[in-house]
Design an enzyme around this catalytic site. Structure first.
Site, PDB file in Angstrom:
ATOM      1  N   ASN A 157     101.684  92.963 118.644  1.00  0.00           N
ATOM      2  CA  ASN A 157     101.372  92.080 119.870  1.00  0.00           C
ATOM      3  C   ASN A 157     100.898  92.556 121.098  1.00  0.00           C
ATOM      4  O   ASN A 157     100.155  91.997 121.867  1.00  0.00           O
ATOM      5  CB  ASN A 157     102.155  90.829 120.054  1.00  0.00           C
ATOM      6  CG  ASN A 157     103.304  91.144 120.195  1.00  0.00           C
ATOM      7  OD1 ASN A 157     103.892  92.042 119.947  1.00  0.00           O
ATOM      8  ND2 ASN A 157     104.177  89.996 120.442  1.00  0.00           N
ATOM      9  N   LYS A 180     106.496 105.293 115.810  1.00  0.00           N
ATOM     10  CA  LYS A 180     105.745 104.464 114.672  1.00  0.00           C
ATOM     11  C   LYS A 180     105.196 103.256 115.094  1.00  0.00           C
ATOM     12  O   LYS A 180     105.839 102.020 115.318  1.00  0.00           O
ATOM     13  CB  LYS A 180     106.767 104.151 113.809  1.00  0.00           C
ATOM     14  CG  LYS A 180     106.417 103.193 112.495  1.00  0.00           C
ATOM     15  CD  LYS A 180     105.455 103.628 111.478  1.00  0.00           C
ATOM     16  CE  LYS A 180     105.235 102.860 110.442  1.00  0.00           C
ATOM     17  NZ  LYS A 180     104.402 101.392 110.902  1.00  0.00           N
ATOM     18  N   PRO A 181     103.791 103.029 115.294  1.00  0.00           N
ATOM     19  CA  PRO A 181     103.245 102.011 115.601  1.00  0.00           C
ATOM     20  C   PRO A 181     103.093 100.854 114.392  1.00  0.00           C
ATOM     21  O   PRO A 181     102.974 101.449 113.498  1.00  0.00           O
ATOM     22  CB  PRO A 181     101.484 102.300 115.886  1.00  0.00           C
ATOM     23  CG  PRO A 181     101.501 103.505 115.133  1.00  0.00           C
ATOM     24  CD  PRO A 181     102.716 104.336 114.909  1.00  0.00           C
ATOM     25  N   ALA A 182     102.466  99.570 114.789  1.00  0.00           N
ATOM     26  CA  ALA A 182     102.416  98.654 113.717  1.00  0.00           C
ATOM     27  C   ALA A 182     101.098  98.947 113.121  1.00  0.00           C
ATOM     28  O   ALA A 182     100.080  99.469 113.737  1.00  0.00           O
ATOM     29  CB  ALA A 182     102.064  97.411 114.472  1.00  0.00           C
ATOM     30  N   SER A 183     100.965  98.953 111.673  1.00  0.00           N
ATOM     31  CA  SER A 183      99.637  99.110 110.934  1.00  0.00           C
ATOM     32  C   SER A 183      98.508  98.396 111.318  1.00  0.00           C
ATOM     33  O   SER A 183      97.492  99.081 111.281  1.00  0.00           O
ATOM     34  CB  SER A 183     100.035  99.181 109.455  1.00  0.00           C
ATOM     35  OG  SER A 183     101.188  99.935 109.032  1.00  0.00           O
ATOM     36  N   SER A 234     109.985  91.574 114.190  1.00  0.00           N
ATOM     37  CA  SER A 234     110.673  90.417 113.517  1.00  0.00           C
ATOM     38  C   SER A 234     111.994  90.303 113.524  1.00  0.00           C
ATOM     39  O   SER A 234     112.426  91.586 113.187  1.00  0.00           O
ATOM     40  CB  SER A 234     109.806  89.860 112.347  1.00  0.00           C
ATOM     41  OG  SER A 234     110.258  90.642 111.284  1.00  0.00           O
ATOM     42  N   GLU A 253     114.592  94.436 120.292  1.00  0.00           N
ATOM     43  CA  GLU A 253     114.164  93.144 120.792  1.00  0.00           C
ATOM     44  C   GLU A 253     113.446  92.392 119.689  1.00  0.00           C
ATOM     45  O   GLU A 253     112.440  92.790 119.381  1.00  0.00           O
ATOM     46  CB  GLU A 253     113.271  93.303 121.878  1.00  0.00           C
ATOM     47  CG  GLU A 253     112.964  91.908 122.647  1.00  0.00           C
ATOM     48  CD  GLU A 253     111.583  91.231 122.244  1.00  0.00           C
ATOM     49  OE1 GLU A 253     111.716  90.188 121.474  1.00  0.00           O
ATOM     50  OE2 GLU A 253     110.448  91.851 122.223  1.00  0.00           O
ATOM     51  N   LEU A 254     113.953  91.324 119.017  1.00  0.00           N
ATOM     52  CA  LEU A 254     113.478  90.871 117.715  1.00  0.00           C
ATOM     53  C   LEU A 254     112.955  89.130 118.163  1.00  0.00           C
ATOM     54  O   LEU A 254     112.526  88.890 119.075  1.00  0.00           O
ATOM     55  CB  LEU A 254     114.783  90.844 116.624  1.00  0.00           C
ATOM     56  CG  LEU A 254     115.217  92.005 116.553  1.00  0.00           C
ATOM     57  CD1 LEU A 254     116.488  91.787 115.490  1.00  0.00           C
ATOM     58  CD2 LEU A 254     114.006  93.079 116.145  1.00  0.00           C
ATOM     59  N   CYS A 287     107.196  86.976 121.181  1.00  0.00           N
ATOM     60  CA  CYS A 287     108.513  86.446 120.761  1.00  0.00           C
ATOM     61  C   CYS A 287     108.976  85.677 122.024  1.00  0.00           C
ATOM     62  O   CYS A 287     109.911  84.800 121.675  1.00  0.00           O
ATOM     63  CB  CYS A 287     109.377  87.870 120.640  1.00  0.00           C
ATOM     64  SG  CYS A 287     109.222  89.002 121.849  1.00  0.00           S
ATOM     65  N   GLU A 385     110.576  80.924 113.893  1.00  0.00           N
ATOM     66  CA  GLU A 385     109.619  81.699 114.940  1.00  0.00           C
ATOM     67  C   GLU A 385     108.240  81.509 114.270  1.00  0.00           C
ATOM     68  O   GLU A 385     108.058  81.330 113.175  1.00  0.00           O
ATOM     69  CB  GLU A 385     109.903  83.107 115.016  1.00  0.00           C
ATOM     70  CG  GLU A 385     108.918  83.714 115.859  1.00  0.00           C
ATOM     71  CD  GLU A 385     109.209  85.272 116.175  1.00  0.00           C
ATOM     72  OE1 GLU A 385     109.355  85.656 117.343  1.00  0.00           O
ATOM     73  OE2 GLU A 385     109.462  85.932 115.108  1.00  0.00           O
TER      74      GLU A 385
END
Length: 480
Positions: A157, A180-183, A234, A253-254, A287, A385
């Site tokens: 995000n 490691k980025p979000a895919s 998440s 931070e979730l 979030c 969420e």
């Protein structure tokens, strides 16, 4: 603006080299449909090389001076600004943000590297003397040392600014990083790796490993050579990483489900505007989004009416149009999830005042700005969420009821309280279980000067440039 990010092909960056032999991962174009880029996926051998390279450079990094690290941070900030147009376009396409928001994210990322410089210069250690009987003449130097290797797991995000919030403090503290980025959103991270490669860091100090979490995520998180893990994601993903990590410092931070509590004496226009922006910004995929409004029963209907009016100003449109305020959801799965929660709320008796529908254009999934009124307490959207452009309004009867309802979720990241009564505002803020509570405004934490993080299932520790730098160092006491 000139657009030139189409058909990019990016690669991992490991041990000072670009790696190109992985299977290509396509990256969806949320502005025009289809795909606009691909990235060669890192595999387990790339993860192993990154771990070895990061470990191998520890000794060199430990010897670096503050001015050397300052030069790296300033160089990266300057590089981000030079490539602002390119980065903004990429964020529009891979994350689906309107161009104004994308530009803001790029500027925030650069400033986070700049601000890390100021915080680094305050990392000066301590001098202490003995204060207990028998130790009166003790003197000690308490100095800060790098942790070693920090694994940075970043979300889709805020693919650049959150990466900056993890990476800048890690570098400032003298650590090697493995990113490691979000895919779904790896391309802005690849550009940041390119910028870092030109900043003069030693080989192995900055490693960028895009790829599927199922392939490289667990091997990285479970490896004993990782000294700290910074993760934004998440709650479920965070719990999984925590199970894998062993004795490793976790900085997470979730998920969030921020309640906005609106009392009968609140300024309703301000509360409505804050609830609307808090719910709809980046289509609710935040979030810290206002996921539920807990309105005193005497103002519920009037507040809903004002939120409805405020929502009318938010428009879905061309993401490269500066007037567009709302974009798509990141994927079909996310749209399915939002629809599931809205349908559940309606099934439990909630009223749809606005929106409630989804549509698809060129393979891109949109969910209408949605306002739900009279949402029952047992609807899942009150506790889970959602990550969608939905404002769910529930009634509460008094202060105790509001606090009890707010604290009913295991997600305890953010909250907001709207009231003209200062004493009540402070009293409720103290009682609400959340990492942060905003008084008379939507949750917000700026660029990292206010600590940000959650309780319970919403995370471990607090993000923020100063806070995070201190998470990524360890103290050594030298007793003289």
């Amino acid at each position: 603006m000139e657009q030139n990010a189409i058909q990019r092909r990016e690669r991992p960056f490991v041990a000072g080299e670009w790696v190109s032999d992985g299977e290509p991962l396509p990256v969806s174009d949320l502005a025009d449909g289809g795909t606009f880029a691909s990235v060669a996926a890192a595999d387990t051998s790339d993860a192993e090389r990154a771990l070895s390279a990061a470990t191998g450079v520890h000794a060199d990094l430990r010897e670096t001076t503050v001015p050397e690290r300052v030069e790296w941070l300033e160089s990266i900030a300057d590089g981000i600004r030079r490539r602002e147009d390119e980065l903004a376009e990429v964020i529009v396409r891979e994350a689906g943000k309107p161009i104004s928001s994308a530009r803001g994210e790029v500027q925030s990322a650069a400033e986070r590297f700049d601000r890390a410089v100021g915080e680094l210069r305050h990392l000066t250690g301590e001098y202490r003397t003995g204060t207990t009987a028998g130790h009166e003449d003790w003197q000690a130097i308490v100095k800060h040392e790098p942790m070693g290797t920090v694994l940075c797991i970043t979300p889709y995000n805020y693919p650049l600014s959150t990466m900056a919030l993890q990476v800048a403090p890690a570098i400032a503290a003298g650590n090697a990083v493995i990113v490691k980025p979000a895919s779904k959103t790896p391309i802005s991270g690849a550009i940041l790796a390119d910028i870092a490669a030109d900043a003069g860091l030693p080989d192995g100090a900055y490693n960028f490993v895009p790829g599927e979490s199922s392939v490289i995520g667990d091997p990285l998180a479970s490896d004993a050579r990782v000294d700290a893990i910074a993760m934004t994601g998440s709650s479920g993903a965070g719990e999984h990483v925590a199970r894998q990590s062993g004795i490793t410092r976790l900085h997470m931070e979730l998920g969030g489900n921020a309640p906005a509590i609106v009392f009968e004496d609140a300024g309703l226009d301000a509360a409505a505007d804050a609830a609307t922006a808090g719910s709809l910004k980046y289509a609710g995929q935040r979030c810290s989004a206002v996921s539920r409004v807990l309105a005193h029963e005497s103002v519920h209907d009037e507040l809903v009416s004002r939120i409805d009016d405020a929502m009318a100003e938010w428009s879905i449109g061309d993401l490269f149009d500066t007037d567009t305020t709302l974009g798509p959801l990141v994927s079909a799965d996310q749209a399915d999830w939002v629809a599931e929660l809205v349908d559940d709320a309606v099934d439990h008796g909630a009223t749809v005042v606005r929106g409630g529908e989804r549509h698809v254009e060129d393979g891109v999934h949109y969910y209408e700005p949605t306002l739900l009124a009279d949402v029952p307490r047992d609807a899942r959207i009150v506790d889970e969420e959602q990550f969608g452009p939905v404002c769910a309004v529930t009634t509460v009867t008094d202060e105790d009821d509001a606090v009890r309802t707010a604290n009913g979720s295991e997600l305890a990241l953010d909250a907001a309280v709207f009231t003209a009564d200062h004493d009540r505002a402070m009293r409720v803020a103290e009682r609400v279980n959340a990492g942060a509570v905003r008084i008379n405004g939507a949750p917000s934490h700026g660029l990292g000067d206010v600590p940000f993080g959650g309780n319970d299932a919403s995370g471990i520790g607090r993000e923020g440039l100063d806070s995070t730098i201190h998470e990524f160092v360890r103290e050594k006491s030298i007793i003289l």
